[in-house]
Scaffold this motif. Structure first.
Motif, short mmCIF file in Angstrom:
data_model
loop_
_atom_site.label_atom_id
_atom_site.label_comp_id
_atom_site.label_asym_id
_atom_site.label_seq_id
_atom_site.Cartn_x
_atom_site.Cartn_y
_atom_site.Cartn_z
N VAL A 165 62.97 60.53 53.99
CA VAL A 165 62.36 60.39 55.48
C VAL A 165 64.09 60.49 56.03
CG1 VAL A 165 61.84 59.88 57.12
CG2 VAL A 165 60.46 59.90 55.35
N ILE A 166 64.90 59.98 55.10
CA ILE A 166 66.97 60.04 55.88
C ILE A 166 67.04 61.08 55.08
CG2 ILE A 166 68.62 58.87 55.57
CD1 ILE A 166 66.60 56.38 55.62
N ALA A 167 66.99 61.65 53.50
CA ALA A 167 67.99 62.70 53.63
C ALA A 167 67.41 63.51 53.69
CB ALA A 167 67.00 62.70 51.87
N ALA B 169 60.46 74.66 52.34
CA ALA B 169 62.44 74.16 51.75
C ALA B 169 62.45 73.00 50.88
CB ALA B 169 62.58 75.16 52.56
N VAL B 170 62.34 71.87 51.58
CA VAL B 170 62.76 71.24 51.79
C VAL B 170 62.19 70.27 50.10
CG1 VAL B 170 62.91 67.87 52.44
CG2 VAL B 170 63.36 70.37 53.51
N LEU B 171 61.05 70.58 49.97
CA LEU B 171 59.76 70.00 49.54
C LEU B 171 60.45 70.65 47.51
CD1 LEU B 171 57.56 68.04 48.24
CD2 LEU B 171 56.31 70.23 48.73
N VAL B 172 60.65 71.72 47.80
CA VAL B 172 61.15 72.37 46.80
C VAL B 172 61.28 72.04 45.89
CG1 VAL B 172 62.51 74.19 45.52
CG2 VAL B 172 61.05 75.02 47.53
N THR B 173 63.04 71.22 46.03
CA THR B 173 63.49 70.25 44.77
C THR B 173 63.57 68.85 44.95
OG1 THR B 173 65.96 70.46 46.65
CG2 THR B 173 65.28 72.25 44.70
N GLY B 174 63.12 68.63 46.56
CA GLY B 174 63.64 66.87 46.81
C GLY B 174 62.58 65.70 45.49
N TRP B 175 61.76 66.41 45.71
CA TRP B 175 60.39 65.69 44.79
C TRP B 175 60.97 65.02 43.00
CZ3 TRP B 175 60.25 67.21 39.68
CH2 TRP B 175 59.80 67.95 39.44
N ALA B 176 62.25 65.30 42.89
CA ALA B 176 62.81 64.96 42.17
C ALA B 176 63.20 63.75 41.62
CB ALA B 176 63.85 66.05 41.45
N ALA C 246 56.03 64.03 52.14
CA ALA C 246 55.55 65.04 50.79
C ALA C 246 55.95 65.06 49.99
CB ALA C 246 56.14 66.44 51.01
N ARG C 247 57.92 64.51 49.18
CA ARG C 247 58.53 64.84 48.37
C ARG C 247 58.11 63.22 47.79
NH1 ARG C 247 64.56 64.87 49.91
NH2 ARG C 247 65.16 66.88 50.18
#
Length: 775
Positions: free
Chosen positions: A203-205, A143-150, A85-86
């Motif tokens: 994924v690892i993050a 919740a993981v996606l909110v900031t992880g896409w940057a 998703a990120r």
């Protein structure tokens, strides 16, 4: 012939290893996540590796290796979907940013802003502050996606900028090829190595983020507070009898283990975080291997052309075959579902339970289907009422604002006398100070209030109606001292000569008969009425009032009782000046009771031809009134289903009228000589969902699992009950037996089929050898 890249085989092996663990981990685990080893001689929990389990246990006595395997599926689903998703979000935003300069500035600014905020902090705030309820997988991914896409956005954006200046892109654009086609046909194949590596990084993050959130106590699924202290034969000091348990057994939940986060884990119980930590590390290496293999293969290949080859079709067929196998391979104890469905199908109305037991093939106990006795009982003639001046309050059912309190220490009658107010009824004379065992021991109530003003010193309560507010306790800087029990406060007024008592309890409308969490307190009045039934229709009448009912009754006197319903603040004016006084009005209290003859009749039957040393499971259905046959319907259905299977069950339709303790003792005497392994208490089967209550923590995750597998509507069991206050109708002779209360709640639906299916599934698991069920 070109040499094959060994990394392709490594990547395929790592991919299928992850897939197989995710799909079959729970089924190949040595033990289920609901299996507890409560005691192993005198060895303390958590058990050392090799002592009970090869890789040790958690603080509750569960196999850590099995928990890791069982939690593989939810963990891998979360991290894979989060990572993908990120990257997809980063790719889409980067593609949108190529449309115009203004959009590019906006996406760049948003990416810089988002990347400046710690992902762990954002995820924790979203989960704990905004969601608050159980964290689902989708919520966690969000919740993981909110900031992880940057991060993926910036990498993909730079690569798209480079590809946009390549000759093949310029040539395609000159020929009139659209942006979308250029992106999909020309740019994406070039992005595959980058996307593969970046996806593995994300994924690892996500794995690291799950571990971090687990360490600080945030994980996916319902949270259960499980205490197994009541199940132990040896009392042990320390906090190792309880812990929080994740519903999904995902690996972050294992790191949330209380002992895994303590300083002891660094020295004495390292396996608590090392075992899930190794699982995190191995997964990260496997994901990286898959990504590295993809990146190497498509550094100089076109992925679209590779998809047309036979090898790609064979790989797809293999993946589909693995998924098909996971759907075909049965779950553990799959046959127990048939038991559940058969028991549900057997439910039908029964008017004569003894006849139904005989038809089903049960054996009577002691030569008779019934355990009977003739006695007398004290019954309520009409609803209790209270009148003060021109205000009147009458006993209510729902919501509960007025109820009589009728037990061995009170009684019935009609009293009309002056009304006096004694505040919280604080009197140092009633609570002698207790000697402290050490300077660190908390103050007892007597020591806390030793110098407080006596609420009874300024008023004469003899022959009067006493208005008394529940004394919750004393609170002060850094300490809380719990007040007396409700019966103690009332007894103190009675011993001073009160003719009647009006007891104000702010929590009265919130009480439930069977508590399922600390948020919904158990009704102390009903508990006392069952444990110590009234012995005479005459006595001191006591009526319990809610705050609104009490305020309405005393409104004409100018008194407000609401401030007294709060905790008493140490050092406040209330500790040195009593608010007690004669209210100058008369009150009329009526609790009408009379003695009537009664015939108590409980129906008992057991599965015949069983060895004496086999532990029986008792299904104890409570008959609520003469016309209530709901529990009997469930018992008869189970008898018809379980007798042919020779399941070791005893069925009791219990009559609680008059004196439940004496009645249950009669049943216990009839069952003497039989070893009882577990008791299932059917308090009622009306409502929209079943709720379970027990102080035996190892039964909490098991009963929820049974309900899920049996498709029985139920609420998640959040916590175990306190053994000191937990009881069920007729529990006194069976107090030391492990038991679960099954009660319907939430409306007026029919839960007979759900209850029968639940118990049928439990019986099926026991017959199939489920290791968590007592023998």
């Amino acid at each position: 012939m070109p040499r094959r890249d060994p990394w392709s085989y490594i990547g395929i092996f790592a991919f299928f290893a992850l897939l197989l663990v995710a799909l079959f981990g729970e089924r190949i685990a040595p033990h289920e996540a609901i299996y507890f080893v409560l005691e192993h001689g005198r060895d303390p929990r958590p058990y050392d590796p090799g002592l009970v389990f090869p890789f040790g246990s958690d603080v509750l006595g569960r196999d850590l290796f099995s928990l890791v395997l069982a939690g593989a599926r939810p963990t891998l689903v979360i991290v894979l979907l989060s990572g993908v998703a990120r990257v997809v979000a980063g790719l889409l935003i980067a593609a949108v940013g190529t449309w115009s300069r203004s959009v590019r500035i906006l996406t760049d600014s948003l990416g810089e802003l988002v990347s400046a905020v710690p992902a762990t902090l954002v995820a924790l705030i979203l989960i704990k502050v905004f969601v608050r309820a159980d964290t689902t997988i989708l919520v966690f991914i969000g919740a993981v996606l909110v900031t992880g896409w940057a991060g993926p956005y910036r990498v993909i954006r730079a690569e798209l900028d480079r590809l946009a200046l390549m000759p093949f892109t310029l040539g395609a654009a000159a020929l009139g090829v659209g942006r979308v086609r250029i992106l999909l046909r020309h740019h994406v194949p070039h992005l595959v190595p980058l996307l593969a590596i970046n996806t593995s990084q994300q994924v690892i993050a996500s794995l690291v983020l799950i571990a971090e959130l687990g360490v600080i106590g945030a994980f996916v699924g319902a949270t259960r507070s499980v205490n197994i202290a009541a199940s132990l034969t040896i009392a042990r000091a320390g906090p190792l009898g309880s812990d929080q348990v994740s519903e999904l057994s995902e690996w972050g939940g294992l790191l949330a283990n209380t002992n895994a986060r303590s300083i002891d884990s660094l020295w004495t119980t390292r396996w608590l975080f090392l075992v899930p930590g190794i699982a995190f590390a191995v997964t990260a290496v496997a994901v990286a291997a898959v990504a590295f293999a993809l990146a190497r293969r498509y550094a100089r290949r076109d992925v679209l052309q590779d998809l047309r080859r036979r090898a790609a079709a064979a790989l797809a067929i293999a993946v589909v075959a693995v998924f098909a196998a996971s759907a075909v391979v049965p779950e553990r104890y799959a046959g127990a579902r048939d038991w559940a469905n058969a028991a549900r199908a057997e439910v039908r109305p029964e008017s004569d339970l003894a006849f139904a037991f005989a038809q089903a093939g049960l054996r009577s106990v002691g030569g008779s289907w019934t355990v009977e006795r003739d006695t007398t009982q004290i019954v309520k003639v009409r609803p209790a009422s209270v009148a003060v001046g021109g205000a009147t309050a009458v006993e209510s059912a729902t919501p509960v604002d007025v109820r009589p309190f009728v037990y061995a220490g009170t009684g019935g009658g009609q009293v009309e006398a002056p009304l006096v107010f004694v505040g919280r009824g604080v009197s140092p004379a009633d609570y002698p100070p207790q000697a402290r065992t050490s300077v660190f021991s908390p103050l007892d109530l007597g020591s806390e209030i030793a110098r407080y003003t006596d609420d009874y010193s300024g008023v004469d309560v003899r022959g009067k109606v006493v208005l008394l507010v529940k004394f919750r306790g004393v609170t002060g800087p850094g300490r809380v001292t719990i007040g007396p029990s409700v019966d103690t406060s009332i007894a103190n007024a009675v011993k001073r000569g009160a003719a009647a008592v009006l007891f104000v309890d702010a929590e009265l409308p919130r009480y439930v008969n069977t508590a399922t969490s600390f948020v919904t307190p158990t009704n102390p009045y009903r508990r006392l009425e069952i444990a110590e039934p009234v012995t005479s229709p005459a006595g001191v009448p006591v009526v319990v009032l809610s705050l609104p009912a009490a305020e309405q009754l005393v409104a004409s006197t100018g008194l407000s009782v609401t401030p007294f319903a709060d905790w008493l603040q140490a050092g406040s004016e209330a500790t040195t000046h009593s608010a007690s006084r004669d209210l100058g009005v008369r009150a009329k209290v009526e609790v009408s009771l009379e003695r009537a003859s009664a015939h108590v009749r409980s129906v008992v039957g057991e599965v015949a031809d069983l060895s004496a040393d086999i532990g029986r499971i008792v299904v104890w259905g409570v008959r609520r009134n003469a016309s209530d046959h709901a529990a009997a319907d469930v018992l008869a259905a189970l008898a018809r289903e379980l007798v042919p299977r020779h399941a070791p069950f005893i069925f009791v339709e219990f009559d609680p009228s008059v004196d439940p303790t004496v009645n249950s003792q009669s049943v216990a005497d009839a069952l003497k000589g039989r070893r009882i392994a577990l008791m299932l208490i059917l308090e009622n089967v009306d409502g929209s969902e079943l709720r379970f209550s027990t102080p035996f923590g190892e039964l909490v995750p098991a009963i929820d699992l049974y309900a899920d597998k049996a498709s029985a509507r139920h609420a998640v069991t959040r916590t175990t009950q306190l053994i000191d206050t937990w009881q069920w109708t007729g529990s006194r002779p069976f107090f030391e037996r492990k038991a679960i209360v099954i009660a319907g709640s939430g409306g007026s639906g029919d839960l007979r089929g759900d209850a029968a299916a639940l118990i049928g599934y439990l019986a099926g698991r026991r017959a199939l050898g489920a290791e968590e069920l007592p023998r």
